[in-house]
Enzyme design. Structure first.
Site, mmCIF file in Angstrom:
data_model
loop_
_atom_site.group_PDB
_atom_site.id
_atom_site.type_symbol
_atom_site.label_atom_id
_atom_site.label_comp_id
_atom_site.label_asym_id
_atom_site.label_seq_id
_atom_site.Cartn_x
_atom_site.Cartn_y
_atom_site.Cartn_z
ATOM 1 N N HIS A 191 0.839 -1.217 0.000
ATOM 2 C CA HIS A 191 0.000 0.000 0.000
ATOM 3 C C HIS A 191 0.867 1.257 0.000
ATOM 4 O O HIS A 191 0.440 2.298 0.485
ATOM 5 C CB HIS A 191 -0.948 0.039 1.201
ATOM 6 C CG HIS A 191 -1.715 -1.231 1.416
ATOM 7 N ND1 HIS A 191 -2.977 -1.444 0.908
ATOM 8 C CD2 HIS A 191 -1.379 -2.383 2.056
ATOM 9 C CE1 HIS A 191 -3.394 -2.658 1.245
ATOM 10 N NE2 HIS A 191 -2.438 -3.255 1.934
ATOM 11 N N GLU A 228 9.310 7.906 -17.277
ATOM 12 C CA GLU A 228 7.952 8.437 -17.466
ATOM 13 C C GLU A 228 7.411 8.031 -18.832
ATOM 14 O O GLU A 228 6.229 7.689 -18.981
ATOM 15 C CB GLU A 228 7.958 9.952 -17.299
ATOM 16 C CG GLU A 228 8.215 10.356 -15.849
ATOM 17 C CD GLU A 228 8.631 11.812 -15.683
ATOM 18 O OE1 GLU A 228 8.777 12.236 -14.545
ATOM 19 O OE2 GLU A 228 8.830 12.512 -16.701
ATOM 20 N N LYS A 273 16.666 20.886 -11.656
ATOM 21 C CA LYS A 273 15.899 19.669 -11.943
ATOM 22 C C LYS A 273 16.705 18.600 -12.672
ATOM 23 O O LYS A 273 17.545 18.877 -13.509
ATOM 24 C CB LYS A 273 14.662 20.003 -12.805
ATOM 25 C CG LYS A 273 13.562 20.717 -12.063
ATOM 26 C CD LYS A 273 12.948 19.936 -10.908
ATOM 27 C CE LYS A 273 12.061 18.803 -11.332
ATOM 28 N NZ LYS A 273 10.866 19.263 -12.013
ATOM 29 N N SER A 301 15.235 20.831 -16.681
ATOM 30 C CA SER A 301 14.076 21.688 -16.916
ATOM 31 C C SER A 301 14.559 22.965 -17.578
ATOM 32 O O SER A 301 15.646 23.464 -17.274
ATOM 33 C CB SER A 301 13.407 22.008 -15.571
ATOM 34 O OG SER A 301 12.710 23.236 -15.656
#
Ligand code: ARG
Length: 480
Positions: free
Chosen positions: A179, A313, A306, A300
């Site tokens: 979980h 992704e 970043k 970024s």
């Protein structure tokens, strides 16, 4: 029109400097038509941009067909040889890049036109007893068999990357989550190998999809079977199919192998997506268990600090696309009457893009894994004492309590620790003993994460010996 250049495979490509004079219209079915086709229809019907890449397989199928026609007494040996040599010459032209004309409605038509240009009228004999229906099914199956081999190589390499990283991390501990809540300590190698076995099952499914593709349709003709006594045994052997379709109607309309391969890719993509998701979460500043290398991350345009795990992704997004590919294919198949229908032309766009994307995604994920850095100190620091609550309960069982009783006792201790906002290890010996008479100072040893992991030597467990055996099994699987 010019078919696009391929990045992954040889394809029909246009090259202006070698453009021949426009060749006259070459259709495989013009005879019964008085009028010409509308441009809007031709634009829709033309599949060359998609199926051009079938050419090596279509040529292979056609050469086998020319030999089968000789064997059946339809062609002389000289004619069959000329056709085969002509097809080889066509293959060389296609590999170099040729300019397609608007009447080249698909790769089969284009190859037929080029064959006529190479060897003249004898080319007209090749299509005897054959239809594009069994021809395209044959070429697509050969393509799919080859794709399964290519996919197996990249999946295996991803598995290899997992094994490499697991090997040096058998003794490194991290929290295992259920979980997405801290559950029990596990070995990092155990977590990595949890992503190895789904991929191993994907490779088994891939071999099944390859076997489903390996059924020879050639000889089925348009629907009823070839009118000439070709030896399908000979065709099967020449082309390397494992078996032969039993029913000509089924042979030209069966695309189960495409759906099976798409299912394999969809499930495989969801496995890779889950791996990617684990890594994305573990790579956040909040977790900080892994750090992504430069080679597979992006920055970024605005935020200088970043470092984004884009490859992972995109792997996650790929799973969504593969699910769409599978449902497209199943929807395409469900409503068509038996025999060939033009709907089936669309199978290739779905199949090719699914395979192409998978061939891009998996190496990038393998690279991301090889490029990762583990922050083992952060992983270790995340092992809070409450994660060994089960071990304390097991300890009570060893000292005579029932598991239900032990669960209740340790639960009350966890609550007490939570109320005092201290780890369970900070509770006094008296508190432990008050909770259960069998608990004393020596019971604290069961709250040690290394001990927790070390006692899980059941095969499939996270104990170091069990994980070493698992690693050996994984290496054996990769040799197969
Ligand atoms: N381009 C077609 C396809 O991909 C080839 C088969 C055409 N057959 C036909 N009966 N029009 O399916």
């Amino acid at each position: 029109m010019t078919a696009p250049n391929a990045t992954t495979e040889p394809k029909v490509g246009g090259r202006a400097e070698s453009a021949p004079a426009p060749e006259r219209s070459h259709k495989l079915w013009g005879g019964r038509f008085a009028g010409t086709a509308a441009r809007a229809f031709e634009a829709l019907n033309n599949s060359l941009a998609v199926d051009a890449r079938l050419w090596p397989f279509d040529i292979e199928g056609s050469k086998a067909w020319a030999i089968a026609l000789w064997h059946a007494g339809v062609l002389t040996l000289g004619e069959s040889d000329r056709i085969c040599a002509g097809l080889d010459a066509v293959g060389r032209r296609l590999a170099d890049g040729v300019i397609a004309t608007p009447s080249d409605e698909d790769i089969h038509t284009l190859i037929d036109r080029l064959l006529h240009a190479e060897i003249g009228d004898v080319a007209s004999k090749l299509h005897t007893g054959r239809s594009r229906n069994d021809q395209v099914a044959t070429a697509t199956r050969l393509w799919a068999m080859d794709a399964c081999r290519r996919l197996d190589v990249v999946i295996k390499d991803l598995q290899q990357a997992l094994v490499e990283r697991a090997e040096s991390n058998v003794g490194t501990l991290m929290p295992g989550y259920t979980h997405l809540q801290r559950a029990q300590p596990i070995s990092v190698a155990h977590w990595m190998l949890a992503h190895f076995w789904p991929l191993e099952r994907d490779r088994v499914r891939l071999s099944h999809a390859a076997a489903s593709a390996g059924v020879l349709p050639l000889g089925a003709g348009a629907i009823a079977g070839s009118g000439f006594p070709v030896s399908r045994v000979l065709l099967q052997g020449t082309l390397g199919f494992a078996s032969r379709a039993k029913n000509s109607i089924d042979a030209v309309s069966d695309r189960d192998f495409v759906a099976e391969l798409l299912f394999t890719l969809a499930l495989g993509a969801s496995h890779v997506s889950r791996l990617a998701e684990d890594l994305i979460i573990y790579g956040t500043s909040e977790f900080g268990f892994v750090r992504f290398g430069d080679a597979f991350s992006s920055g970024s345009s605005m935020m200088p600090q970043k470092r984004n795990p884009d490859a992972l992704e995109l792997a996650r997004a790929a799973a969504a696309r593969r699910l769409g590919d599978l449902t497209s294919m199943l929807a395409l198949l469900k409503g068509i009457p038996s025999g060939y229908n033009k709907d089936l032309q669309e199978d290739k766009a779905i199949l090719f893009s699914a395979v192409d994307a998978t061939m891009l995604v998996i190496p990038a994920v393998a690279g991301t894994i090889r490029d990762l850095r583990f922050d083992t100190a952060r992983m270790r620091a995340a092992l809070d004492a409450s994660m060994m609550a089960t071990d304390l309960a097991d300890h009570l069982v060893e000292r005579g309590a029932s598991f239900r009783e032990a669960h209740g006792v340790v639960g009350s201790l966890a609550r007490a620790a939570e109320e005092r906002e201290v780890p369970i290890t900070a509770l006094s010996d008296e508190t432990l003993h008050a909770a259960h008479r069998a608990l004393d100072a020596s019971s604290r040893a069961s709250l040690d994460p290394d001990r927790s992991v070390a006692r899980r030597e059941v095969d499939c467990g996270t104990g170091p010996r069990a994980v070493a055996e698992q690693l050996a099994a994984a290496r054996t699987a990769l040799r197969g």
